[in-house]
Design an enzyme around this catalytic site. Sequence first.
Site: not given
Ligand code: PGA
Ligand code: ZN
Length: 385
Positions: A190, A216, A260, A311, A362
């Site tokens: 990221e 997180d 988180e 998400k 985020k």
């Molecule tokens: P991921 O992680 O996109 O790899 O699932 C992001 C998160 O846990 O917030």
């Molecule tokens: Zn997360």
Amino acid sequence: MIIRGIKACELKDTRKDKTILVSIKTDVGLFSASSPTGKSTGKHEKPAYKKSLEKDIESLNKLSDYFKEEIIEKFADLRRVEDLVDGHVGANTTFALESAVLKALAKEEKKEVWQLINPKAKKFPRFLGNIVGGAKHSESKKKPDFQEFLIIPKTSSPKKSYSTNIMTKKAAGKVLSKIDKGFKNKKNDENAWMTQLGERDILSLLEKTKLDLGLDIAASSFYKRKKYKYNNPPLDRTIPEQLDYISNLIKNYSTLSYIEDPFDEEDFESFAKLLKKHPDRLIVGDDLTVTNIKRLKKAIEKKSINAIIIKPNQCGSLLEVEQVIKLAKENDIKIVFSHRSGETSETILADLAFGFGADFFKCGIDGDARVKKLERLIEIEKSFK
Ligand code: PGA
Ligand code: ZN
């Protein structure tokens, strides 16, 4: 609006893994959207694809002709799209398709995508910037056990938040190169700094920024056989020990305002215990709730969280996203829109966050795919001036 044709194909995400790109043809043009992909995924997320990406592409291309019979005039008409693809494809495919449909509809209606959700939207979300990372998102051997260390500028102006985060991240890199002997100037999935430091050293460093801080913990990723298995330094913590440890971190770092996934994704009870002890902090569900209405209902019943990660590709359905947000808001639960670790240059996340009145956004600090989304919010901000 009538969808004249649909074509799906493969696309590479920021990790160079394959994801899906969906293009739709209408009378006013061609519109495409892609889906990101997670790596630290929750067990209860809907599968990204029904059987495989290749099969989803095949299935969607086969369904193309059926869409011609549906008229789409507003956000709620995504129901028609979902009814057609239901049972045929996975969450990434549905999300990419619905995103392309919204982009086409916005163009047809001469509106912005966020206006299709709420034409009166005016609140900008605060940025959560991933500055230092570890766990599943970092490939190095020695790394933090927690997945993300986040900085949260106090302003709600996207433009100001963006520049604060960029500046702070640069400064943090300089400090890390001095205090972390193993620091190699490298960034993770990221684009957060990779370090060999453990969580307390990182928090002590970040505390000096005077910004609000977030974590997180992504605790499911190191929860095994009823123990939280820390590596840096090596130590097993039982469930009550994990609760005490996180609670002590909160007490020791007064600016730590966002936590988180501090516990395993099945442990609604420990979340509730932490929230009861620290109602002034945000206790956030991600793997716990996976943008799923049933999981959110359970979290509300158990009083587990006061903030929820959204998400869209965890469930795939933007109608479920709408339902989850409505229920969360009715229960005073803050809304955090989030990117995934494997991203694309798609920017619709910014429109969704603004349209749905998210409290937080985020989406990393730098790296093209992340910056494009941050810039889209800055562009929306400018349009109000
Ligand atoms: P991921 O992680 O996109 O790899 O699932 C992001 C998160 O846990 O917030
Ligand atoms: Zn997360």
